[in-house]
Design a protein around this motif. Structure first.
Motif, mmCIF file in Angstrom:
data_model
loop_
_atom_site.group_PDB
_atom_site.id
_atom_site.type_symbol
_atom_site.label_atom_id
_atom_site.label_comp_id
_atom_site.label_asym_id
_atom_site.label_seq_id
_atom_site.Cartn_x
_atom_site.Cartn_y
_atom_site.Cartn_z
ATOM 1 N N GLU A 161 -8.315 -9.411 -8.926
ATOM 2 C CA GLU A 161 -7.159 -8.595 -9.314
ATOM 3 C C GLU A 161 -6.947 -7.456 -8.317
ATOM 4 O O GLU A 161 -5.817 -7.154 -7.932
ATOM 5 N N PHE A 162 -8.018 -6.844 -7.871
ATOM 6 C CA PHE A 162 -7.908 -5.767 -6.896
ATOM 7 C C PHE A 162 -7.364 -6.287 -5.562
ATOM 8 O O PHE A 162 -6.540 -5.640 -4.925
ATOM 9 N N GLU A 163 -7.828 -7.456 -5.127
ATOM 10 C CA GLU A 163 -7.324 -8.058 -3.881
ATOM 11 C C GLU A 163 -5.831 -8.335 -3.992
ATOM 12 O O GLU A 163 -5.071 -8.083 -3.053
ATOM 13 N N ASN A 164 -5.391 -8.867 -5.126
ATOM 14 C CA ASN A 164 -3.963 -9.109 -5.338
ATOM 15 C C ASN A 164 -3.176 -7.805 -5.307
ATOM 16 O O ASN A 164 -2.073 -7.750 -4.762
ATOM 17 N N TYR A 165 -3.728 -6.755 -5.896
ATOM 18 C CA TYR A 165 -3.075 -5.450 -5.889
ATOM 19 C C TYR A 165 -2.911 -4.933 -4.458
ATOM 20 O O TYR A 165 -1.848 -4.440 -4.082
ATOM 21 N N LYS A 166 -3.962 -5.074 -3.655
ATOM 22 C CA LYS A 166 -3.883 -4.611 -2.260
ATOM 23 C C LYS A 166 -2.810 -5.369 -1.494
ATOM 24 O O LYS A 166 -2.030 -4.776 -0.743
ATOM 25 N N LYS A 167 -2.761 -6.686 -1.661
ATOM 26 C CA LYS A 167 -1.754 -7.490 -0.970
ATOM 27 C C LYS A 167 -0.344 -7.100 -1.407
ATOM 28 O O LYS A 167 0.560 -6.971 -0.582
ATOM 29 N N ARG A 168 -0.158 -6.936 -2.706
ATOM 30 C CA ARG A 168 1.165 -6.589 -3.237
ATOM 31 C C ARG A 168 1.631 -5.232 -2.724
ATOM 32 O O ARG A 168 2.770 -5.077 -2.290
ATOM 33 N N THR A 169 0.757 -4.249 -2.746
ATOM 34 C CA THR A 169 1.162 -2.921 -2.292
ATOM 35 C C THR A 169 1.437 -2.899 -0.795
ATOM 36 O O THR A 169 2.336 -2.198 -0.343
ATOM 37 N N SER A 170 0.696 -3.674 -0.016
ATOM 38 C CA SER A 170 0.976 -3.705 1.426
ATOM 39 C C SER A 170 2.320 -4.381 1.688
ATOM 40 O O SER A 170 3.066 -3.946 2.565
ATOM 41 N N GLU B 41 4.882 -4.374 -0.415
ATOM 42 C CA GLU B 41 5.888 -3.406 -0.862
ATOM 43 C C GLU B 41 6.053 -2.288 0.167
ATOM 44 O O GLU B 41 7.168 -1.828 0.408
ATOM 45 N N ARG B 42 4.965 -1.861 0.763
ATOM 46 C CA ARG B 42 5.026 -0.801 1.763
ATOM 47 C C ARG B 42 5.828 -1.259 2.987
ATOM 48 O O ARG B 42 6.664 -0.528 3.505
ATOM 49 N N LEU B 43 5.557 -2.495 3.458
ATOM 50 C CA LEU B 43 6.308 -3.029 4.596
ATOM 51 C C LEU B 43 7.791 -3.130 4.268
ATOM 52 O O LEU B 43 8.644 -2.790 5.096
ATOM 53 N N GLU B 44 8.109 -3.598 3.073
ATOM 54 C CA GLU B 44 9.513 -3.706 2.651
ATOM 55 C C GLU B 44 10.162 -2.327 2.585
ATOM 56 O O GLU B 44 11.311 -2.157 2.985
ATOM 57 N N LEU B 45 9.428 -1.351 2.106
ATOM 58 C CA LEU B 45 9.956 0.008 2.021
ATOM 59 C C LEU B 45 10.235 0.573 3.406
ATOM 60 O O LEU B 45 11.278 1.192 3.630
ATOM 61 N N PHE B 46 9.327 0.340 4.355
ATOM 62 C CA PHE B 46 9.547 0.826 5.718
ATOM 63 C C PHE B 46 10.767 0.171 6.352
ATOM 64 O O PHE B 46 11.506 0.803 7.100
#
Length: 180
Positions: free
Chosen positions: A54-63, A65-70
């Motif tokens: 679950e933590f690995e999935n969270y890290k992938k998702r947030t990265s 989202e961060r790229l999309e935000l940039f």
């Protein structure tokens, strides 16, 4: 009796004693406690693996989202600059009618600088020309007019306002006039 037979008989007697001895309550409890501990260990391992996944999935998702935000963080600013770019295009067309070459050159320099700055931020112009086939998914029809010729029916007659894309996302669709 020989010495060998006597030793064998002694071993047999000892084995029979061990086999005949009943298992005590403490030995049974030790086996139960050990089994319980193994089961608890397996449960904890399973919980740990699930939490780790679950933590690995969270890290992938947030990265992601961060790229999309940039990529789209500057979208609001760039969209607010598009009318300025349109005004520059119109002003440049009008200034080109004059005879003052220095004025034309100065406005072209500023216009190019603005376009290149926006281009460096990921802005691209959506290419649309008169005579292209109209597609409601890619163009915004402002109005329809009778087609000047038979081959322009259902096609773009004129481009009123340019369209722009930021990265892969269209932020303003081109506004066109279509032939009826």
């Amino acid at each position: 009796m020989s010495k060998k037979n006597k030793n064998t008989d002694d071993v047999k007697d000892q084995v029979e004693e061990v086999l005949d001895t009943p298992v005590t309550q403490t030995e049974t409890e030790e086996i139960d406690v050990e089994t319980q501990l193994k089961e608890e260990l397996e449960k904890e391992k399973d919980k740990f693996l699930r939490l780790f996944a679950e933590f690995e999935n969270y890290k992938k998702r947030t990265s992601r989202e961060r790229l999309e935000l940039f990529k789209t963080a500057s979208q609001d600013v760039i969209q607010s600059m598009l009318p300025v770019l349109d005004d520059f295009d119109r002003a440049l067309k009008e200034i080109e009618k004059s005879e003052d070459k220095d004025l034309i050159k100065g406005v072209e320099l500023i216009h190019n600088k603005l376009k290149e700055t926006l281009k460096s931020k990921g802005l691209t112009e959506v290419e649309v020309n008169a005579g292209d086939t109209f597609n409601a998914d890619d163009h915004e029809a402002i109005t329809q007019i009778p087609a000047p010729s038979e081959d322009l029916k259902g096609k773009i007659v004129d481009v009123i306002e340019k369209g722009y894309a930021l990265g892969d996302k269209v932020i303003r669709f081109p506004k066109v006039v279509t032939g009826q």
